[in-house]
Scaffold this active site. Structure first.
Site, PDB file in Angstrom:
ATOM      1  N   SER A  86       0.846  -1.185   0.000  1.00 23.08           N
ATOM      2  CA  SER A  86       0.000   0.000   0.000  1.00 23.08           C
ATOM      3  C   SER A  86       0.889   1.244   0.000  1.00 23.08           C
ATOM      4  CB  SER A  86      -0.913   0.020   1.232  1.00 23.08           C
ATOM      5  OG  SER A  86      -1.730   1.176   1.228  1.00 23.08           O
ATOM      6  N   LYS A 111      -3.704  -7.450   3.000  1.00 16.72           N
ATOM      7  CA  LYS A 111      -3.890  -6.323   2.079  1.00 16.72           C
ATOM      8  C   LYS A 111      -5.323  -6.287   1.548  1.00 16.72           C
ATOM      9  CE  LYS A 111      -2.649  -2.846  -0.569  1.00 16.72           C
ATOM     10  NZ  LYS A 111      -3.469  -2.837  -1.758  1.00 16.72           N
ATOM     11  N   HIS A 169      -7.321  -4.729   4.223  1.00 14.76           N
ATOM     12  CA  HIS A 169      -6.924  -3.316   4.222  1.00 14.76           C
ATOM     13  C   HIS A 169      -7.719  -2.537   3.186  1.00 14.76           C
ATOM     14  CE1 HIS A 169      -4.513  -0.199   2.166  1.00 14.76           C
ATOM     15  NE2 HIS A 169      -3.932   0.067   3.322  1.00 14.76           N
ATOM     16  N   ASN A 170      -7.825  -3.089   1.979  1.00 13.12           N
ATOM     17  CA  ASN A 170      -8.542  -2.382   0.917  1.00 13.12           C
ATOM     18  C   ASN A 170     -10.045  -2.364   1.156  1.00 13.12           C
ATOM     19  OD1 ASN A 170      -5.993  -2.208  -0.170  1.00 13.12           O
ATOM     20  ND2 ASN A 170      -6.658  -2.697  -2.247  1.00 13.12           N
ATOM     21  N   GLU A 199     -10.551   0.409   3.430  1.00 11.80           N
ATOM     22  CA  GLU A 199     -10.384   1.635   2.637  1.00 11.80           C
ATOM     23  C   GLU A 199     -11.690   2.016   1.941  1.00 11.80           C
ATOM     24  OE1 GLU A 199      -8.241   2.027  -1.507  1.00 11.80           O
ATOM     25  OE2 GLU A 199      -6.746   1.898   0.095  1.00 11.80           O
TER      26      GLU A 199
END
Length: 302
Positions: free
Chosen positions: A122, A174, A177-178, A181
Site C-alpha cells: 500500500s 492487504k 486493508h482495501n 479503505e
C-alpha cells in the site's frame, strides 16, 4: 543484498524501483513496453529486454519482484519466472493478488525448490517519497533474507512493514486493508455530499477539510487527499460519478460471508461503487414506480 529484478514498471513498480535505487540497491527492470524501462535506466537501473534477459542479469540466488495487475497477468509472469529460475531463487508478488491464488502458486513453485513471498503493498503514487506499507507472507527465513529490501521500501526500517504469516497471509491482510479503505472513502464522500447539499450555509468544503486535518478525530491521510482534491475543484465537475473497484473489496465481502463475520459498512461501500456505474438505474425507476403504486407518491418524468 543481491541485485533485485523488477518485473512490471507501471507507476507503482517504477516508483518502487526508484526508491530502491536511492537506497543503494541494484535493480534490473523489465516492462512489456520500452518507455518505463528507459525511465528506470535513467534513474540508475539496468534494463532488460525480456524476462529471460532479466533472469540472466540477476546474481544467484536470484530475487525477482513481480508488480503487475492481479489475475492471469501475474500468474503468467510468476510461472514464466519460475520456469527460468533455479532452486533457491525467490519470486515476490507485490500486487493485489487473491490470497488463494498466492497459496496455490507457492505450492507450485515449491515443487521446483523456488521460494515465493507475497507482499501486500500500500502507498500508491506517494510511496516513492513517503514509503510503502508492506504486509508480507511466506517462509520466515526467506523474509528475513529479504529484509534490506523491505526496510528500504517501508517508511522507516522499523515501521510500516512486517512478516504477518505463511504464504497468502500478506495478500489476505492487504485484501482486508482495501476493504476497510472502501468504507472510509465512502464515509468521507457521504459526509461531504451532505454538506454540499446544505446550500443554506454556503459551506466551503475545502476549508472544512483543512480544519478537520488538525486535531479532529477523523483526520487521516485519506482526508489529506480529499483536501487536495477539493482545493482543485470543489464541484468536481470534470470527474464522472463512476467508481471502479479492483477486486479486493469483493474478496473481503466474500470472506466475511464465509467466516460469518458481519461487515455491513464494507459491503455497502462495495455496493455503492457498483451502483455508481448505472447512470440510468432501472432499479431506481422501479422503486419509484412501486412507491407510486402503493402510496400515490409523485414520480418524476424523464
Amino acid at each position: 543484498m543481491a541485485t533485485l529484478g523488477m518485473v512490471g514498471l507501471g507507476k507503482m513498480g517504477l516508483n518502487m524501483t526508484k526508491r530502491l535505487l536511492r537506497g543503494g540497491h541494484s535493480v534490473v527492470g523489465y516492462n512489456n513496453t520500452p518507455g518505463p524501462i528507459e525511465e528506470a535506466v535513467k534513474s540508475g537501473a539496468t534494463g532488460a529486454a525480456s524476462i529471460e534477459d532479466l533472469v540472466l542479469k540477476l546474481e544467484k540466488p536470484r530475487v525477482a519482484w513481480v508488480m503487475v495487475p492481479a489475475g492471469q497477468i501475474t500468474e503468467h509472469a510468476v510461472l514464466n519466472l519460475g520456469a527460468l529460475m533455479e532452486p533457491g531463487d525467490i519470486i515476490i508478488d507485490g500486487g493485489n493478488s487473491n490470497y488463494r491464488d498466492t497459496m496455490r502458486l507457492a505450492q507450485t513453485l515449491k515443487q521446483n525448490g523456488i521460494h515465493f513471498v507475497d507482499v501486500g503493498t500500500s502507498g500508491g503514487v506517494w510511496g516513492l517519497t513517503e514509503g510503502y506499507s508492506l504486509m508480507i507472507g511466506g517462509e520466515a527465513e526467506i523474509v528475513a533474507q529479504l529484509r534490506p529490501i523491505f526496510e528500504t521500501l517501508a517508511p522507516a526500517p522499523d515501521k510500516g512493514w512486517g512478516h504477518v504469516g505463511e504464504h497468502g497471509a500478506g495478500h489476505f491482510a492487504k485484501m482486508v486493508h482495501n476493504g476497510i479503505e472502501y468504507g472510509l472513502m465512502q464515509a468521507y464522500a457521504e459526509g461531504f455530499a451532505i454538506m454540499k447539499e446544505k446550500e443554506t450555509f454556503g459551506l466551503d468544503l475545502h476549508q472544512i477539510a483543512r480544519i478537520w486535518q488538525h486535531g479532529s478525530v477523523i483526520r487521516s491521510w485519506l482526508l489529506d487527499l480529499t483536501e487536495r482534491a477539493l482545493a482543485e475543484d470543489q464541484d468536481l465537475e470534470t470527474i464522472a460519478p463512476w467508481v471502479n473497484d479492483s477486486g479486493e473489496g469483493r474478496w473481503t465481502v466474500s470472506e466475511a460471508i464465509d467466516l460469518n463475520v458481519p461487515a455491513p459498512v464494507i459491503t455497502l461501500s462495495l455496493i455503492q461503487r457498483l451502483r455508481s456505474r448505472t447512470e440510468n438505474s432501472y432499479a431506481d425507476r422501479l422503486v419509484a414506480a412501486m412507491r407510486n403504486q402503493f402510496g400515490g407518491h409523485t414520480v418524476r418524468q424523464t
